[in-house]
Motif scaffolding. Structure first.
Motif, PDB file in Angstrom:
ATOM      1  N   ARG A 142       0.814  -1.257   0.116  1.00  0.00           N
ATOM      2  CA  ARG A 142       0.022   0.036   0.098  1.00  0.00           C
ATOM      3  C   ARG A 142       0.864   1.282   0.139  1.00  0.00           C
ATOM      4  NH1 ARG A 142      -4.931  -0.917   4.230  1.00  0.00           N
ATOM      5  NH2 ARG A 142      -5.761   0.814   2.944  1.00  0.00           N
ATOM      6  N   PRO A 143       1.692   1.555  -0.912  1.00  0.00           N
ATOM      7  CA  PRO A 143       1.931   0.823  -2.270  1.00  0.00           C
ATOM      8  C   PRO A 143       3.089  -0.228  -1.765  1.00  0.00           C
ATOM      9  CG  PRO A 143       3.240   2.933  -2.037  1.00  0.00           C
ATOM     10  CD  PRO A 143       2.365   2.804  -0.860  1.00  0.00           C
ATOM     11  N   PRO A 144       3.239  -1.257  -2.775  1.00  0.00           N
ATOM     12  CA  PRO A 144       4.306  -2.057  -2.749  1.00  0.00           C
ATOM     13  C   PRO A 144       5.589  -1.595  -2.449  1.00  0.00           C
ATOM     14  CG  PRO A 144       2.971  -2.716  -4.124  1.00  0.00           C
ATOM     15  CD  PRO A 144       2.409  -1.403  -4.039  1.00  0.00           C
ATOM     16  N   THR A 145       6.231  -1.642  -1.205  1.00  0.00           N
ATOM     17  CA  THR A 145       7.603  -0.846  -1.085  1.00  0.00           C
ATOM     18  C   THR A 145       8.742  -2.414  -0.692  1.00  0.00           C
ATOM     19  OG1 THR A 145       6.391   0.962  -0.118  1.00  0.00           O
ATOM     20  CG2 THR A 145       8.900   0.539   0.442  1.00  0.00           C
ATOM     21  N   PHE A 146       9.771  -2.050  -1.402  1.00  0.00           N
ATOM     22  CA  PHE A 146      10.818  -3.122  -1.625  1.00  0.00           C
ATOM     23  C   PHE A 146      12.144  -2.462  -0.778  1.00  0.00           C
ATOM     24  CE2 PHE A 146       7.644  -4.121  -4.607  1.00  0.00           C
ATOM     25  CZ  PHE A 146       7.437  -5.230  -4.260  1.00  0.00           C
ATOM     26  N   SER A 147      12.958  -3.307  -0.047  1.00  0.00           N
ATOM     27  CA  SER A 147      14.381  -2.907   0.247  1.00  0.00           C
ATOM     28  C   SER A 147      15.208  -3.813  -0.637  1.00  0.00           C
ATOM     29  CB  SER A 147      14.452  -3.234   1.797  1.00  0.00           C
ATOM     30  OG  SER A 147      13.974  -2.150   2.522  1.00  0.00           O
ATOM     31  N   LEU A 148      16.058  -3.093  -1.430  1.00  0.00           N
ATOM     32  CA  LEU A 148      17.014  -3.888  -2.181  1.00  0.00           C
ATOM     33  C   LEU A 148      18.524  -3.579  -1.816  1.00  0.00           C
ATOM     34  CD1 LEU A 148      17.498  -5.543  -4.861  1.00  0.00           C
ATOM     35  CD2 LEU A 148      17.487  -3.206  -6.019  1.00  0.00           C
ATOM     36  N   PHE A 149      18.957  -4.457  -1.221  1.00  0.00           N
ATOM     37  CA  PHE A 149      20.445  -4.445  -0.912  1.00  0.00           C
ATOM     38  C   PHE A 149      21.204  -4.533  -2.123  1.00  0.00           C
ATOM     39  CE2 PHE A 149      17.691  -5.561   2.730  1.00  0.00           C
ATOM     40  CZ  PHE A 149      18.085  -4.947   3.882  1.00  0.00           C
ATOM     41  N   CYS A 150      22.460  -3.885  -1.902  1.00  0.00           N
ATOM     42  CA  CYS A 150      23.413  -3.866  -3.101  1.00  0.00           C
ATOM     43  C   CYS A 150      24.848  -3.451  -2.337  1.00  0.00           C
ATOM     44  CB  CYS A 150      23.099  -2.828  -4.060  1.00  0.00           C
ATOM     45  SG  CYS A 150      22.959  -1.124  -3.689  1.00  0.00           S
ATOM     46  N   ASN A 151      25.821  -3.638  -3.211  1.00  0.00           N
ATOM     47  CA  ASN A 151      27.121  -3.357  -2.411  1.00  0.00           C
ATOM     48  C   ASN A 151      27.537  -2.104  -2.643  1.00  0.00           C
ATOM     49  OD1 ASN A 151      27.550  -3.418  -5.212  1.00  0.00           O
ATOM     50  ND2 ASN A 151      29.453  -4.172  -5.325  1.00  0.00           N
ATOM     51  N   THR A 152      27.122  -0.985  -3.559  1.00  0.00           N
ATOM     52  CA  THR A 152      27.262   0.176  -3.739  1.00  0.00           C
ATOM     53  C   THR A 152      26.241   1.159  -4.482  1.00  0.00           C
ATOM     54  OG1 THR A 152      28.879   1.754  -4.308  1.00  0.00           O
ATOM     55  CG2 THR A 152      28.920   0.030  -5.723  1.00  0.00           C
ATOM     56  N   LYS A 153      26.044   2.359  -4.133  1.00  0.00           N
ATOM     57  CA  LYS A 153      25.259   3.097  -5.013  1.00  0.00           C
ATOM     58  C   LYS A 153      25.784   4.091  -5.842  1.00  0.00           C
ATOM     59  CE  LYS A 153      21.901   3.879  -1.002  1.00  0.00           C
ATOM     60  NZ  LYS A 153      21.085   4.773  -0.259  1.00  0.00           N
ATOM     61  N   LYS A 154      27.129   3.781  -5.856  1.00  0.00           N
ATOM     62  CA  LYS A 154      27.927   4.963  -6.561  1.00  0.00           C
ATOM     63  C   LYS A 154      27.500   5.075  -8.033  1.00  0.00           C
ATOM     64  CE  LYS A 154      32.007   5.361  -3.741  1.00  0.00           C
ATOM     65  NZ  LYS A 154      33.558   4.859  -3.750  1.00  0.00           N
ATOM     66  N   ASN A 155      27.380   3.954  -8.821  1.00  0.00           N
ATOM     67  CA  ASN A 155      27.196   3.937 -10.194  1.00  0.00           C
ATOM     68  C   ASN A 155      25.635   3.647 -10.511  1.00  0.00           C
ATOM     69  OD1 ASN A 155      29.961   4.397 -10.727  1.00  0.00           O
ATOM     70  ND2 ASN A 155      30.405   2.295 -10.099  1.00  0.00           N
ATOM     71  N   LEU A 156      24.799   3.654  -9.588  1.00  0.00           N
ATOM     72  CA  LEU A 156      23.351   3.317  -9.747  1.00  0.00           C
ATOM     73  C   LEU A 156      22.566   4.720  -9.952  1.00  0.00           C
ATOM     74  CD1 LEU A 156      22.061   0.762  -9.606  1.00  0.00           C
ATOM     75  CD2 LEU A 156      21.418   1.166  -7.325  1.00  0.00           C
ATOM     76  N   ASN A 157      22.197   4.867 -11.320  1.00  0.00           N
ATOM     77  CA  ASN A 157      21.249   6.014 -11.534  1.00  0.00           C
ATOM     78  C   ASN A 157      19.820   5.674 -11.651  1.00  0.00           C
ATOM     79  OD1 ASN A 157      20.900   4.567 -13.783  1.00  0.00           O
ATOM     80  ND2 ASN A 157      22.411   5.682 -14.971  1.00  0.00           N
TER      81      ASN A 157
END
Length: 191
Positions: A142-157
């Motif tokens: 309500r709304p669907p909310t997700f936690s997405l784990f990654c190694n780095t956010k530096k190159n994530l656009n």
């Protein structure tokens, strides 16, 4: 309108099928999406439209270009003169609400993540660290909310995040529903 949208589960936006989208209508629609509410677009006065197939195709193309963050926003074409359109609207609202309220098991999400998104990015240069997705879980609906784990956010656009959202939508039948993804960086135990 903004106050009522915040308290709504599903928002019905009614348009005149003979008139193009106005800036006010688009502003309200984008506010609905930002608030994470499910939306149903209703195009009324469909009985007055002459070239129905052509106009319908044009309207659906405009919807996809205006709402690029949520793909396949549900839209129905009705005439308020026809009393049977009430059932059509209510059935669509039930379907949309069920999607908006959907819970997905963590095991199913991670099977999808491992099969779809764990390949290395071929466009990544040798000097930059590639973003690798490790784990995903649904934290709320309500709304669907997700936690997405990654190694780095530096190159994530934002385009990559939108790509992940669209893949998630397609796999778990969440078309037309706003999805939120919270990116979390997992700590490296060797630092």
């Amino acid at each position: 309108s903004r106050k009522e949208i915040r308290y709504a589960n599903v928002v019905l936006l009614v348009f005149d099928a003979n008139l193009p989208f106005s800036n006010l209508e688009l502003t309200i629609a984008n506010f609905v999406v930002k608030e994470g509410r499910a939306v149903l677009l209703i195009f009324n006065k469909w009985d007055l439209v002459l070239n129905k197939e052509k106009i319908k195709r044009e309207i659906l193309e405009k919807i996809n270009s205006y709402f690029f963050d949520i793909k396949d926003v549900p839209a129905i074409f009705i005439s308020a003169k026809n009393k049977s359109c009430k059932n059509l609207i209510l059935n669509n609202v039930k379907t949309i609400h069920a999607k908006w309220n959907k819970r997905i098991k963590t095991s199913d999400l991670n099977k999808w993540l491992h099969s779809e998104l764990l390949n290395d990015d071929p466009h990544q240069s040798q000097h930059n660290i590639a973003t690798k997705f490790r784990y995903i879980s649904q934290t709320k609906s309500r709304p669907p909310t997700f936690s997405l784990f990654c190694n780095t956010k530096k190159n994530l656009n934002s385009a990559k995040v939108r790509f992940v959202k669209n893949k998630l939508r397609k796999k778990f039948n969440l078309e037309g529903i706003p999805i939120r993804i919270n990116l979390k960086v997992s700590k490296n135990p060797y630092n």
